[in-house]
Motif scaffolding. Structure first.
Motif, PDB file in Angstrom:
ATOM      1  N   ILE A 149      16.431   3.296  12.229  1.00 58.72           N
ATOM      2  CA  ILE A 149      17.823   3.206  12.673  1.00 58.72           C
ATOM      3  C   ILE A 149      18.762   3.287  11.483  1.00 58.72           C
ATOM      4  CG2 ILE A 149      19.543   1.660  13.706  1.00 58.72           C
ATOM      5  CD1 ILE A 149      17.323   0.683  15.587  1.00 58.72           C
ATOM      6  N   ASN A 150      18.419   2.601  10.402  1.00 58.89           N
ATOM      7  CA  ASN A 150      19.261   2.637   9.201  1.00 58.89           C
ATOM      8  C   ASN A 150      19.347   4.049   8.635  1.00 58.89           C
ATOM      9  OD1 ASN A 150      19.834  -0.097   9.318  1.00 58.89           O
ATOM     10  ND2 ASN A 150      18.127  -0.671   7.969  1.00 58.89           N
ATOM     11  N   ASP A 151      18.208   4.772   8.628  1.00 54.79           N
ATOM     12  CA  ASP A 151      18.221   6.157   8.157  1.00 54.79           C
ATOM     13  C   ASP A 151      19.118   7.021   9.042  1.00 54.79           C
ATOM     14  OD1 ASP A 151      16.592   5.750   5.995  1.00 54.79           O
ATOM     15  OD2 ASP A 151      14.757   6.476   6.957  1.00 54.79           O
ATOM     16  N   PHE A 152      18.966   6.853  10.352  1.00 53.06           N
ATOM     17  CA  PHE A 152      19.776   7.640  11.283  1.00 53.06           C
ATOM     18  C   PHE A 152      21.260   7.389  11.046  1.00 53.06           C
ATOM     19  CE2 PHE A 152      21.966   8.298  15.316  1.00 53.06           C
ATOM     20  CZ  PHE A 152      21.513   9.547  15.686  1.00 53.06           C
ATOM     21  N   MET A 153      21.644   6.128  10.886  1.00 50.69           N
ATOM     22  CA  MET A 153      23.056   5.805  10.663  1.00 50.69           C
ATOM     23  C   MET A 153      23.554   6.384   9.341  1.00 50.69           C
ATOM     24  SD  MET A 153      23.943   4.318  13.392  1.00 50.69           S
ATOM     25  CE  MET A 153      25.570   3.795  12.872  1.00 50.69           C
ATOM     26  N   PHE A 154      22.693   6.389   8.335  1.00 49.34           N
ATOM     27  CA  PHE A 154      23.076   6.972   7.047  1.00 49.34           C
ATOM     28  C   PHE A 154      23.255   8.484   7.151  1.00 49.34           C
ATOM     29  CE2 PHE A 154      21.567   9.131   3.167  1.00 49.34           C
ATOM     30  CZ  PHE A 154      22.548   8.728   2.288  1.00 49.34           C
ATOM     31  N   PHE A 155      22.321   9.151   7.827  1.00 48.36           N
ATOM     32  CA  PHE A 155      22.375  10.600   7.953  1.00 48.36           C
ATOM     33  C   PHE A 155      23.551  11.066   8.809  1.00 48.36           C
ATOM     34  CE2 PHE A 155      17.525  10.701   7.385  1.00 48.36           C
ATOM     35  CZ  PHE A 155      17.635  11.026   6.046  1.00 48.36           C
ATOM     36  N   PHE A 156      23.866  10.337   9.864  1.00 48.42           N
ATOM     37  CA  PHE A 156      24.764  10.839  10.894  1.00 48.42           C
ATOM     38  C   PHE A 156      26.207  10.344  10.799  1.00 48.42           C
ATOM     39  CE2 PHE A 156      21.121  12.660  12.618  1.00 48.42           C
ATOM     40  CZ  PHE A 156      21.370  13.314  13.813  1.00 48.42           C
ATOM     41  N   TYR A 157      26.437   9.237  10.092  1.00 47.61           N
ATOM     42  CA  TYR A 157      27.767   8.635  10.170  1.00 47.61           C
ATOM     43  C   TYR A 157      28.312   8.260   8.797  1.00 47.61           C
ATOM     44  CZ  TYR A 157      26.602   8.620  15.050  1.00 47.61           C
ATOM     45  OH  TYR A 157      26.244   9.039  16.302  1.00 47.61           O
ATOM     46  N   ALA A 171      27.076   2.585  19.094  1.00 43.67           N
ATOM     47  CA  ALA A 171      27.320   2.656  20.533  1.00 43.67           C
ATOM     48  C   ALA A 171      26.689   3.916  21.124  1.00 43.67           C
ATOM     49  CB  ALA A 171      28.820   2.623  20.821  1.00 43.67           C
ATOM     50  N   SER A 172      26.828   5.026  20.410  1.00 47.52           N
ATOM     51  CA  SER A 172      26.225   6.276  20.858  1.00 47.52           C
ATOM     52  C   SER A 172      24.702   6.171  20.841  1.00 47.52           C
ATOM     53  CB  SER A 172      26.672   7.436  19.964  1.00 47.52           C
ATOM     54  OG  SER A 172      25.972   8.618  20.279  1.00 47.52           O
ATOM     55  N   LEU A 173      24.158   5.598  19.774  1.00 52.94           N
ATOM     56  CA  LEU A 173      22.712   5.473  19.654  1.00 52.94           C
ATOM     57  C   LEU A 173      22.150   4.631  20.800  1.00 52.94           C
ATOM     58  CD1 LEU A 173      20.353   6.287  17.832  1.00 52.94           C
ATOM     59  CD2 LEU A 173      20.709   4.174  16.551  1.00 52.94           C
ATOM     60  N   GLN A 174      22.877   3.601  21.197  1.00 51.50           N
ATOM     61  CA  GLN A 174      22.416   2.773  22.306  1.00 51.50           C
ATOM     62  C   GLN A 174      22.401   3.560  23.609  1.00 51.50           C
ATOM     63  OE1 GLN A 174      21.181  -0.501  22.044  1.00 51.50           O
ATOM     64  NE2 GLN A 174      20.446   0.205  24.032  1.00 51.50           N
ATOM     65  N   ARG A 175      23.422   4.411  23.819  1.00 51.20           N
ATOM     66  CA  ARG A 175      23.435   5.258  25.026  1.00 51.20           C
ATOM     67  C   ARG A 175      22.236   6.201  25.034  1.00 51.20           C
ATOM     68  NH1 ARG A 175      29.086   5.232  23.729  1.00 51.20           N
ATOM     69  NH2 ARG A 175      28.980   7.276  22.704  1.00 51.20           N
ATOM     70  N   ILE A 176      21.899   6.729  23.864  1.00 52.40           N
ATOM     71  CA  ILE A 176      20.747   7.634  23.770  1.00 52.40           C
ATOM     72  C   ILE A 176      19.447   6.864  23.991  1.00 52.40           C
ATOM     73  CG2 ILE A 176      19.440   9.096  22.177  1.00 52.40           C
ATOM     74  CD1 ILE A 176      22.188   9.938  20.981  1.00 52.40           C
ATOM     75  N   PHE A 177      19.322   5.685  23.374  1.00 53.00           N
ATOM     76  CA  PHE A 177      18.119   4.862  23.572  1.00 53.00           C
ATOM     77  C   PHE A 177      17.910   4.531  25.048  1.00 53.00           C
ATOM     78  CE2 PHE A 177      17.796   2.741  19.097  1.00 53.00           C
ATOM     79  CZ  PHE A 177      17.142   3.866  18.635  1.00 53.00           C
ATOM     80  N   ASN A 178      18.996   4.317  25.765  1.00 48.90           N
ATOM     81  CA  ASN A 178      18.891   3.927  27.175  1.00 48.90           C
ATOM     82  C   ASN A 178      18.258   5.014  28.049  1.00 48.90           C
ATOM     83  OD1 ASN A 178      20.016   1.434  26.680  1.00 48.90           O
ATOM     84  ND2 ASN A 178      22.092   2.020  27.312  1.00 48.90           N
ATOM     85  N   GLN A 179      18.280   6.270  27.576  1.00 48.50           N
ATOM     86  CA  GLN A 179      17.723   7.367  28.367  1.00 48.50           C
ATOM     87  C   GLN A 179      16.457   7.952  27.745  1.00 48.50           C
ATOM     88  OE1 GLN A 179      20.948  10.262  28.283  1.00 48.50           O
ATOM     89  NE2 GLN A 179      20.443  10.963  26.238  1.00 48.50           N
ATOM     90  N   LYS A 180      16.046   7.413  26.613  1.00 50.26           N
ATOM     91  CA  LYS A 180      14.969   8.025  25.831  1.00 50.26           C
ATOM     92  C   LYS A 180      13.597   7.575  26.312  1.00 50.26           C
ATOM     93  CE  LYS A 180      13.911  10.392  21.977  1.00 50.26           C
ATOM     94  NZ  LYS A 180      13.879  11.841  22.095  1.00 50.26           N
TER      95      LYS A 180
END
Length: 285
Positions: free
Chosen positions: A159-167, A179-188
């Motif tokens: 998660i930390n890597d994703f946040m570093f790469f994307f934001y 918030a976006s990552l949580q929406r994606i996790f909810n459907q993954k």
């Protein structure tokens, strides 16, 4: 802004077979209009799109998400070149019986979109290239590739890597990103394999390899209307690449989002969708 409806993004995939590969896809949105085919980012599956971005687009046109060869629910092995990924994309689109589509390519998906436009120009009407690079573009800091390629680590590390790469590393950007990552996790439900990761890293490395000729003349052969988007500080695919694409593509326009990076389309999902719809609806070209 596009009015939201109450339709549900499908959670179960359909399948279609072409050239020995069983492709997984999900189609939704309006019945009429030119479909938008989404090409996802590095290691992503069709479940990695933010639903808050998908819904306003699907309110106005058909949307098609799919897993390319070897990815997610689609069988086979992921190829190690962007050109082959584009060929597989064309095979999938044609097998659906579609004569023309719009393409939204994010990150590696934007690279595939460029190759698809060069290989199958008549199949594509308009293109959105989000957070992507031309071949032999401006490469990120070498530490980025090392971080992408590292093995192991905890879920928190991921998660930390994703946040570093994307934001952007600001509270506003990181908050919207989580918030976006949580929406994606909810459907993954489905993740990609290590084979996908290794193959895509090889493909990106080949695409990023520097050439002696840096005039990007080949981009002149993409005659389609193109919307190029990025965050003001993309560390994964440096934002300078978006300016190169806009300068060299004959029919390109550019939108840069503030306080954001690679994941700008997820940080501003409704605004991004509004810009996409406006571009696809325009008769300016």
């Amino acid at each position: 802004m596009t009015k939201m409806t109450n339709f549900k993004i499908p959670t179960e995939s359909e399948f279609i077979e072409a050239d020995g590969t069983r492709y997984a896809y999900r189609k939704f949105g309006t019945q009429d209009g030119i479909p938008v085919v989404f090409l996802v980012h590095f290691r992503g599956t069709m479940e990695n799109w933010d639903p808050n971005m998908l819904e306003p687009i699907a309110n106005t046109r058909p949307v098609i998400l799919f897993d390319n060869k070897g990815v997610g629910e689609t069988d086979g092995l992921t190829p190690t070149t962007i050109a082959d990924m584009a060929k597989d994309t064309a095979t999938f689109i044609k097998t659906l019986g579609l004569e023309q589509v719009d393409i939204l390519g994010f990150s590696i998906g934007g690279m595939v979109a460029q190759e698809l436009a060069l290989q199958e120009g008549d199949l594509v009407r308009k293109i959105i290239m989000a957070g992507t690079s031309p071949e032999s573009g401006i490469n990120p800091n070498p530490e980025i590739f090392e971080r992408m390629n590292r093995h192991g680590g905890t879920e928190e590390d991921g998660i930390n890597d994703f946040m570093f790469f994307f934001y952007e590393q600001t509270e506003t950007s990181k908050s919207a990103g989580m918030a976006s990552l949580q929406r994606i996790f909810n459907q993954k439900k489905v993740n990609s394999s290590e084979q996908v990761k290794e193959a895509q890293l090889q493909a990106i490395a080949k695409w990023a390899k520097q050439k002696s000729n840096h005039d990007y003349e080949w981009l002149q052969n993409i005659k389609h209307p193109v919307l190029v988007t990025n965050g003001v500080n993309d560390v994964m695919v440096p934002t300078k690449n978006s300016y190169i694409l806009t300068e060299k593509l004959p029919k390109a326009q550019l939108i840069i989002y503030p306080d954001s990076g690679h994941g700008h389309l997820f940080q501003f999902p409704e605004l991004f969708a509004e810009h996409v719809n406006s571009f696809l609806d325009s008769n300016s070209y």
